[in-house]
Design an enzyme around this catalytic site. Structure first.
Site, PDB file in Angstrom:
ATOM      1  N   GLN A   1     -30.751   0.755 -10.481  1.00 48.90           N
ATOM      2  CA  GLN A   1     -31.760  -0.303 -10.386  1.00 48.90           C
ATOM      3  C   GLN A   1     -32.705  -0.014  -9.219  1.00 48.90           C
ATOM      4  OE1 GLN A   1     -29.537  -3.987 -10.075  1.00 48.90           O
ATOM      5  NE2 GLN A   1     -28.751  -3.863 -12.161  1.00 48.90           N
TER       6      GLN A   1
ATOM      7  N   GLY B   1     -23.171  -2.063  -6.381  1.00 48.53           N
ATOM      8  CA  GLY B   1     -23.062  -3.007  -5.277  1.00 48.53           C
ATOM      9  C   GLY B   1     -23.693  -4.345  -5.627  1.00 48.53           C
TER      10      GLY B   1
ATOM     11  N   SER C   1       0.805  -1.234   0.000  1.00 55.75           N
ATOM     12  CA  SER C   1       0.000   0.000   0.000  1.00 55.75           C
ATOM     13  C   SER C   1       0.834   1.278   0.000  1.00 55.75           C
ATOM     14  CB  SER C   1      -0.957   0.056   1.201  1.00 55.75           C
ATOM     15  OG  SER C   1      -1.733  -1.079   1.251  1.00 55.75           O
TER      16      SER C   1
ATOM     17  N   GLU D   1     -17.866   6.404 -13.524  1.00 57.07           N
ATOM     18  CA  GLU D   1     -16.651   6.762 -12.761  1.00 57.07           C
ATOM     19  C   GLU D   1     -15.390   6.159 -13.364  1.00 57.07           C
ATOM     20  OE1 GLU D   1     -19.037   4.710 -11.789  1.00 57.07           O
ATOM     21  OE2 GLU D   1     -18.366   3.164 -10.381  1.00 57.07           O
TER      22      GLU D   1
ATOM     23  N   LYS E   1      13.891   6.906   9.242  1.00 61.41           N
ATOM     24  CA  LYS E   1      14.717   5.704   9.329  1.00 61.41           C
ATOM     25  C   LYS E   1      14.953   5.069   7.954  1.00 61.41           C
ATOM     26  CE  LYS E   1      15.767   5.156  13.488  1.00 61.41           C
ATOM     27  NZ  LYS E   1      17.108   5.668  13.822  1.00 61.41           N
ATOM     28  N   THR E   2      16.189   4.827   7.628  1.00 58.00           N
ATOM     29  CA  THR E   2      16.507   4.269   6.306  1.00 58.00           C
ATOM     30  C   THR E   2      16.738   2.750   6.344  1.00 58.00           C
ATOM     31  OG1 THR E   2      18.880   4.600   6.542  1.00 58.00           O
ATOM     32  CG2 THR E   2      17.633   6.431   5.609  1.00 58.00           C
TER      33      THR E   2
ATOM     34  N   ILE F   1       6.463 -14.878  -1.179  1.00 64.49           N
ATOM     35  CA  ILE F   1       6.745 -16.167  -1.824  1.00 64.49           C
ATOM     36  C   ILE F   1       6.170 -16.211  -3.232  1.00 64.49           C
ATOM     37  CG2 ILE F   1       6.187 -18.648  -1.764  1.00 64.49           C
ATOM     38  CD1 ILE F   1       6.470 -18.511   1.255  1.00 64.49           C
TER      39      ILE F   1
ATOM     40  N   CYS G   1     -25.396   2.091 -11.358  1.00 64.40           N
ATOM     41  CA  CYS G   1     -25.561   0.644 -11.485  1.00 64.40           C
ATOM     42  C   CYS G   1     -26.621   0.129 -10.500  1.00 64.40           C
ATOM     43  CB  CYS G   1     -24.222  -0.062 -11.349  1.00 64.40           C
ATOM     44  SG  CYS G   1     -24.219  -1.628 -12.234  1.00 64.40           S
TER      45      CYS G   1
ATOM     46  N   THR H   1      14.631   0.332   4.228  1.00 63.44           N
ATOM     47  CA  THR H   1      14.963   0.438   2.804  1.00 63.44           C
ATOM     48  C   THR H   1      16.223  -0.362   2.492  1.00 63.44           C
ATOM     49  OG1 THR H   1      13.881   2.556   2.582  1.00 63.44           O
ATOM     50  CG2 THR H   1      15.616   2.097   0.983  1.00 63.44           C
ATOM     51  N   GLN H   2      17.203  -0.241   3.371  1.00 60.29           N
ATOM     52  CA  GLN H   2      18.449  -1.008   3.153  1.00 60.29           C
ATOM     53  C   GLN H   2      18.149  -2.504   3.101  1.00 60.29           C
ATOM     54  OE1 GLN H   2      21.540   0.085   5.990  1.00 60.29           O
ATOM     55  NE2 GLN H   2      20.641   2.116   6.175  1.00 60.29           N
TER      56      GLN H   2
ATOM     57  N   HIS I   1     -21.068   2.310 -15.260  1.00 56.86           N
ATOM     58  CA  HIS I   1     -20.190   2.938 -14.260  1.00 56.86           C
ATOM     59  C   HIS I   1     -19.429   4.102 -14.896  1.00 56.86           C
ATOM     60  CE1 HIS I   1     -20.491  -0.007 -10.955  1.00 56.86           C
ATOM     61  NE2 HIS I   1     -20.781  -0.851 -11.932  1.00 56.86           N
TER      62      HIS I   1
HETATM   63  N1  GLN Z   1     -25.952  -6.292  -8.353  1.00 55.20           N
HETATM   64  C1  GLN Z   1     -26.392  -5.628  -9.543  1.00 55.20           C
HETATM   65  C2  GLN Z   1     -26.265  -6.520 -10.770  1.00 55.20           C
HETATM   66  O1  GLN Z   1     -25.525  -7.468 -10.745  1.00 55.20           O
HETATM   67  C3  GLN Z   1     -25.639  -4.322  -9.747  1.00 55.20           C
HETATM   68  C4  GLN Z   1     -24.174  -4.504  -9.963  1.00 55.20           C
HETATM   69  C5  GLN Z   1     -23.370  -3.236  -9.779  1.00 55.20           C
HETATM   70  O2  GLN Z   1     -23.837  -2.291  -9.146  1.00 55.20           O
HETATM   71  N2  GLN Z   1     -22.162  -3.204 -10.282  1.00 55.20           N
HETATM   72  O3  GLN Z   1     -26.874  -6.285 -11.757  1.00 55.20           O
END
Ligand code: GLN
EC number: 6.3.4.2
Length: 546
Positions: free
Chosen positions: A384, A353, A14, A516, A186-187, A147, A380, A190-191, A514
């Protein structure tokens, strides 16, 4: 000859290897070079599609429908280049390919081993189509010493030998922790990390040192001395308030100059950093505040909503107006406290979701946004549920739902008949496997000319990325005709409803895709620009910033 840059990480996970890789790629682009980034993930899943977002963060989706690690999202946001399925690989993919080859007799007579068979497949993946770019950057997931990462480190070590020193460099990202009680950076970790890397035959050419404090020159020198590097090749990467300032900061620290020098590539003084400077300038001008509630259930792990958070950041920079995200856990939302929860809220978002938990609380939030005319953005699953809410509470179809959550409902959202057939789900009680049935990747959508969403995109034909299994059930299309909810966008084949909007509302839009995923800092997504504009101004049906 293509130049290869391998980026590895050490000390802890991360550290932001994906963002570092993206920033370096962006700088090389600013020098006029053609780049491509590939991600190699040592875990054994075929792809992250089946991993919990709690564990692994968001699943990013490419145009061509690959479910990938969230770092691919950073690559796209920083470089503006759409990633491809062939840009990422996991051990799961490599081993399944290897075993298929073994079964079909490709290795007949031989003992199949990690070296050379697995390492050869890794090298093949890295080299594929590398000749099309000036620089190929490869990020190795995990940290040195894991591993499962060993075959990858071995493969990139071999490539250094195969392709020659001028053509391959290794950049190692480490952490320089700050000990408060001793007031010291502190380095030592990294070493140790570099020692680990060297023990598998890799000498880093550049060390990128992530730290919360400024790294003094003497510490830089010390790291160089212990790790066999010139001081200029020890590059500080100090924490910044905005990830989009990192390319400028790296340039300031000289990483692009060092990379080009080590690789014998011309360094042009006229590097074009204007788009990053513009972002930096706007970021500094951010004032005011708009409060956006995100109602969901993975809030304890913000990486689950990475692209969404970034898309809001892009809109924030665009409007030079702070977008504060208020995370509302569905388990904390009730009919009784909803008014309090949304009292200071300027906009409500229900993101994507899966699964039943929290669905009724999300519907409650949607109803609240619709009735109180709070700008609402459903993505999404959010789209719905906003259709389901409307069907239940406006059209009085009280058992309206999605068959994802209730098999004995009026299924406004349902699996398509082809999905049911392919997966033996025609008998509704069947518990057959529904894996592999997601609609993934880029699809074309046609927006209705009279809709608000058409005004926002300023285009009739759009392309957006999907990741869902359930679809609006077109059997129920009629009941929405002449209702207050418009089915404003359809797939090009008219089979799927892709966008909806509530008509008598300042801003109420749901999208089956989506958006985004496609927002970039230097070209924020129009839906996010418009939604935030409405949240800032609270204006009635003013969807587009004039
Ligand atoms: N669960 C919903 C579906 O499968 C919406 C999926 C989502 O929001 N990415 O259609």
């Amino acid at each position: 000859m293509t130049k290869f840059i391998f980026i590895t990480g050490g000390v802890v996970s991360s550290l932001g290897k994906g963002i570092s890789t993206s920033s370096i790629a962006a700088l090389l682009q600013a020098h006029g070079y053609k780049i491509r980034i590939k991600k190699l993930d040592p875990y054994l899943n075929i792809d992250p599609g089946t991993m919990s977002p709690f564990q692994h963060g968001e699943v990013f989706v490419t145009d061509d429908g690959a479910e990938t690690d969230l770092d691919i999202g950073h690559y796209e946001r920083f470089t503006g280049i759409s990633a491809l399925k062939s840009d990422s690989i996991t051990s799961g993919k490599i081993y399944s390919k290897l075993l298929l080859k073994e079964r079909s007799g490709d290795y007949l007579g031989g003992t199949v081993q990690v070296i050379p068979h697995v390492t050869n497949l890794i090298k093949e993946f890295i080299l594929k189509e590398s000749e099309l770019v000036d620089f190929l950057l490869c990020e190795i997931g995990g940290t040195v010493g894991d591993i499962e990462g060993l075959p990858y480190f071995e493969a990139i070590r071999q490539l250094g030998y195969d392709l020659g020193k001028d053509n391959v460099i290794y950049i190692h990202l480490t952490l320089i922790p700050y000990l408060k009680h001793a007031s010291e950076l502190k380095t030592k970790p990294t070493q140790h990390s570099v020692k680990e890397l060297r023990s598998i035959g890799i000498q880093p050419d550049i060390i990128l040192c992530r730290s919360e404090k400024k790294i003094p020159d003497n510490e830089r020198k010390k790291i160089g001395l212990f790790c066999n590097l010139k001081e200029e090749n020890v590059i500080p990467s100090q924490d910044l308030d905005c990830i989009y300032r990192i390319p400028l900061s790296y340039h300031h620290e000289g990483i692009d100059k060092q990379i080009l020098e080590i690789m014998n590539m011309p360094y042009k003084d006229g590097v074009n950093l204007s788009k990053w400077q513009e972002i930096d300038k706007n970021n500094k001008l951010i004032k005011g505040k708009v409060r956006i509630a995100i109602v969901g259930k993975y809030h304890s792990y913000k990486d689950s909503y990475k692209s969404l958070i970034e898309a809001f950041k892009h809109a924030e920079i665009y409007h030079k107006h702070k977008v504060e995200l208020i995370w509302i856990e569905t388990s904390n939302l009730t009919q009784d406290n909803i008014a309090d929860k949304f009292e200071q809220i300027d906009g409500i978002v229900i993101p994507g979701g899966f699964g039943k938990r929290g669905v009724e609380q999300k519907i409650l939030a949607i109803k609240y946004a619709r009735i109180h005319k709070i700008p609402f953005f459903g993505i999404c699953l959010g789209m719905q549920l906003s259709v389901i809410e409307f069907a239940r509470n406006v059209l009085n179809i009280t058992d309206a739902h999605s068959s994802e959550f209730n098999l004995n409902c009026t299924p406004i959202f349902d699996l398509m008949s082809n999905q049911k057939k392919e997966n033996n789900l025609e008998n509704k009680s069947s518990k057959a496997n529904i894996g592999g049935t997601l609609r993934l990747g880029k699809y074309t959508c046609i927006l209705a000319k009279e809709s608000n969403i058409y005004k926002i995109y300023d285009s009739e034909k759009i392309e957006e990325r999907h990741r869902h299994r359930y679809e609006f059930n077109v059997k129920f299309k009629e009941i929405f005709i002449n209702s207050g909810l418009a089915l404003s966008g359809m797939s090009i084949d008219k089979k799927y409803v892709e966008t909806i909007e509530v008509k008598d509302h300042p801003w109420f839009i749901g999208v089956q895709y989506h958006p985004e995923y496609k927002s970039k800092p230097f070209s924020p997504h129009p839906l996010f620009i418009s939604f935030i504009y409405s949240a800032i101004n609270g204006q009635k049906v003013n969807y587009v910033k004039s």
